[in-house]
Scaffold this active site. Structure first.
Site, PDB file in Angstrom:
ATOM      1  N   LYS A  23      -0.049   7.831  11.421  1.00 53.69           N
ATOM      2  CA  LYS A  23       0.216   7.348  10.060  1.00 53.69           C
ATOM      3  C   LYS A  23       0.548   5.870  10.193  1.00 53.69           C
ATOM      4  CE  LYS A  23       1.809  11.600   7.920  1.00 53.69           C
ATOM      5  NZ  LYS A  23       2.952  12.260   7.321  1.00 53.69           N
ATOM      6  N   HIS A  75       4.751   1.710   8.575  1.00 56.24           N
ATOM      7  CA  HIS A  75       4.976   1.089   7.262  1.00 56.24           C
ATOM      8  C   HIS A  75       6.266   0.265   7.222  1.00 56.24           C
ATOM      9  CE1 HIS A  75       8.008   4.062   6.354  1.00 56.24           C
ATOM     10  NE2 HIS A  75       7.151   5.035   6.612  1.00 56.24           N
ATOM     11  N   HIS A 122       9.520   1.617   8.625  1.00 58.09           N
ATOM     12  CA  HIS A 122       9.615   1.575  10.088  1.00 58.09           C
ATOM     13  C   HIS A 122       9.900   0.156  10.562  1.00 58.09           C
ATOM     14  CE1 HIS A 122       6.860   5.246   9.751  1.00 58.09           C
ATOM     15  NE2 HIS A 122       8.046   5.675  10.090  1.00 58.09           N
TER      16      HIS A 122
END
Length: 650
Positions: free
Chosen positions: A174, A177, A180
């Protein structure tokens, strides 16, 4: 040049000699004071002794009550008299009386009474002689106090305390983003902070690398994957595969959900569901969701073929993450992850929950009802009806395992505020399991959201794209000043470093819990309190050092009495505060504590350049001013590195 690297701190003998030259026969030392590491401790200890002698109040009570001031016009240290709780007289009367009785001191002026406060100003000649040599000798260690992390400060032989900082923790496949990114920046800073404070720090990345989504991903890869693309950019390619397989999966899930609702409604009405049920079963059997469940079941059962593909995804993703982390000055001691939690540790946790009566069965699932302990904690689900463990169960098992492995004294989870409830439940359950010894060592450092982030890929924010965009923007901003641009040896690399500084400083500029707007124009500006402004301040000081051509040994012989201008005196006063600022940051766990100080210090610096010229001044004055600027650069360098930034020299 650069960092003047040294692990030296000023020796007690050097300090005693300096104080004797000022008129103090010995080094004032209160309990918990560290005069060689923090010069302001000398002043606190000295004031505590003097105040104890004139008031009859125990000197040890004054030491912790003397705090630093927010602005220099309020003095260098302030004593809030009410904090001492002295009976018999009103605090404002006591303040006036104590100021009146205050004896002459070689270190501090007579205190100023401000209502119930006593304000103390440091004598400038003594301050210059104490602070500047302390910075020049301590160099890269100035500001840090490694005794904080000792098991027993009185006996260093007992070794250091251990802290685990768990941060970043992205999900493989994933996008990395904005959430994070915040965890990475804040966690990297906290790890540096505790390391400087003498703790043994374990930097841990707890990857989202297990669960049914890996079944989805593996099946997707078999349909849409490319070995070539995977090796080129594993994170982007796996995300691409994940999106494609979900385009197929989502409509299937919707149809199945509608059919299930139809079955439920018919059952409630007492109608026949025979044909519908077999239709539903066939849809489920053929669905991507069911195929993913079966694939993940193979992984959980240890099927080597299924695990080999998963391992490949994980290893390639970690290698790619490491490249990105190194751009942010971050390395990890351990890449952990949900996959690393053993079935045994989960089972042990489940057994303890059952034995202690903490968990109970509810409709076939295992839950922990926390409402009786704290209403807002609600009911936590620890095991589904089908017996599969949940995130919370894995976290309990993982925490127990970490304690076995590291016997830590503290563990910090750097996780977004959306997970406040999850972590509060985790800590409470561990306490109820009879492990308060572990739960008391746990701390959740939370943070708000980043708003308005979009890159060329539309709504998906890969960290590398963000850093690339900001680096490009920074390059454009730097090019605008042609004369300065030509002096930079490697403009692309410098633009990249300054761009990363821009992103990190914008992230750290407010309280952690606040949301903030990602603003590429504002963050890349050299005007205002930005990352580029700090880098410019550091580069300018390096340029002054290069032009002055005075050796470090010569700076130590400078005649500091020549620094008489208010600009110089106030800069020394601010440099003296840095060790206290770092110490205070261990309480706040807020990077903005350091940043606020840095911007105050660099504003003072930029207003000093015209007044305190180095090049062109007569030799002794030049040397004294250069000693002051060298100290300012050292403090700026130390603080930037503590924040995880890479100071540039041009």
């Amino acid at each position: 040049m650069g960092d003047l690297r040294s692990s030296k701190t000023q020796s007690l003998e050097d300090l005693a000699a300096t104080l004797q030259s000022i008129g103090l026969s010995d080094v004032p030392q209160s309990p918990n004071a560290h005069p060689t590491l923090n010069a302001v401790d000398i002043y606190r200890s000295h004031l505590a002794e003097l105040l104890g002698s004139i008031t009859g109040v125990d000197a040890a009570r004054f030491y912790p009550a003397l705090s630093w001031t927010q602005t220099l016009d309020k003095g260098d240290l302030v004593l809030p008299v009410p904090a001492l709780r002295v009976k018999g007289k009103k605090p404002n009367e006591l303040a006036a009386e104590w100021a009146d009785k205050f004896p002459p001191s070689p270190l501090v002026e007579k205190p100023v009474v401000n209502g119930t406060f006593l304000q103390f100003n440091f004598k400038t000649e003594a301050l210059k002689k104490i602070i500047l040599p302390s910075i020049l000798k301590s160099q890269s260690t100035y500001g840090s106090n490694p005794t904080n992390g000792l098991e027993d400060p009185a006996n260093p032989e007992k070794g250091k305390k251990t802290i685990i900082v768990e941060f970043s923790s992205p999900n493989i496949a994933k996008p990395f983003h904005a959430g994070h990114l915040r965890s990475t920046i804040i966690g990297g800073f906290l790890a540096n902070l505790y390391e400087g404070a003498g703790w043994n720090v374990v930097r841990m990345n707890y990857l989202g690398d297990w669960g049914k989504q890996y079944g989805v991903l593996a099946n997707g890869y078999q349909q849409f994957g490319s070995e070539q693309e995977l090796l080129k950019d594993p994170i982007a390619h796996l995300f691409d595969v994940y999106v494609k397989i979900n385009e197929r999966k989502t409509p299937q899930d919707k149809v199945i959900k509608e059919k299930k609702e139809k079955v439920k409604a018919l059952q409630a009405e007492g109608g026949s569901i025979e044909g519908l049920e077999s239709e539903l079963a066939a849809l489920v059997e053929e669905s991507e969701d069911e195929k993913a469940r079966k694939y993940f079941k193979r992984m959980e059962d240890g099927d080597e073929e299924a695990l080999a593909l998963w391992r490949k995804f994980r290893d390639l993703s970690i290698a790619k993450y490491k490249e990105t982390y190194s751009r942010l000055n971050i390395q990890y001691d351990r890449y952990s992850g949900e996959s690393q939690v053993t079935a045994e540790s989960i089972e042990v946790a489940a057994q303890i929950l059952e034995k202690t009566g903490v968990s109970q069965i509810s409709e076939g699932a295992v839950i922990v009802d926390l409402t009786q302990h704290q209403k807002k904690l609600g009911k936590a689900l620890v095991k589904k009806k089908d017996g599969t463990s949940l995130y919370l169960t894995r976290d309990i098992g993982e925490l127990m395992q970490r304690y076995e492995d590291y016997k830590f004294d503290k563990i910090i989870y750097v996780v977004a505020s959306q997970q406040d409830l999850h972590l509060a439940q985790l800590f409470k359950i561990v306490e109820l399991m009879g492990r308060k010894d572990i739960s008391d060592k746990c701390q959740h450092i939370n943070f708000g959201m980043v708003l308005g982030m979009s890159t060329r890929k539309g709504t998906v924010k890969f960290l590398n794209d963000i850093l690339h965009d900001v680096g490009e923007k920074m390059h454009v901003v730097m090019r605008a000043n042609e004369a300065k641009y030509e002096q930079v040896e490697n403009p692309e690399k410098t633009a990249d470093i300054v761009g990363i500084t821009a992103v990190m400083v914008q992230d750290m500029s407010g309280k952690r819990i606040n949301n903030y707007e990602f603003d590429i124009n504002r963050m890349t500006s050299f005007e205002g309190d930005t990352g580029p402004y700090l880098q410019y301040a550091h580069a300018r000081l390096c340029s002054i050092e290069r032009k002055a051509q005075i050796s470090h040994a010569d700076l130590l012989t400078a005649d500091l009495s020549l620094l008489t201008e208010p600009h110089a005196i106030n800069l020394v006063r601010v440099l003296a505060q840095y060790p206290d600022v770092v110490q205070n940051t261990l309480k706040t766990n807020e990077p903005v504590t350091i940043l606020t100080y840095l911007f105050q210090m660099t504003h003072r610096l930029s207003s000093s350049y015209d007044v305190l010229k180095v090049v062109g001044s007569e030799p002794e004055l030049k040397k004294a001013r250069m000693a002051l600027y060298a100290c300012a650069r050292q403090v700026l360098n130390n603080a930037m590195k503590l924040l995880g930034l890479s100071p540039v020299e041009r």
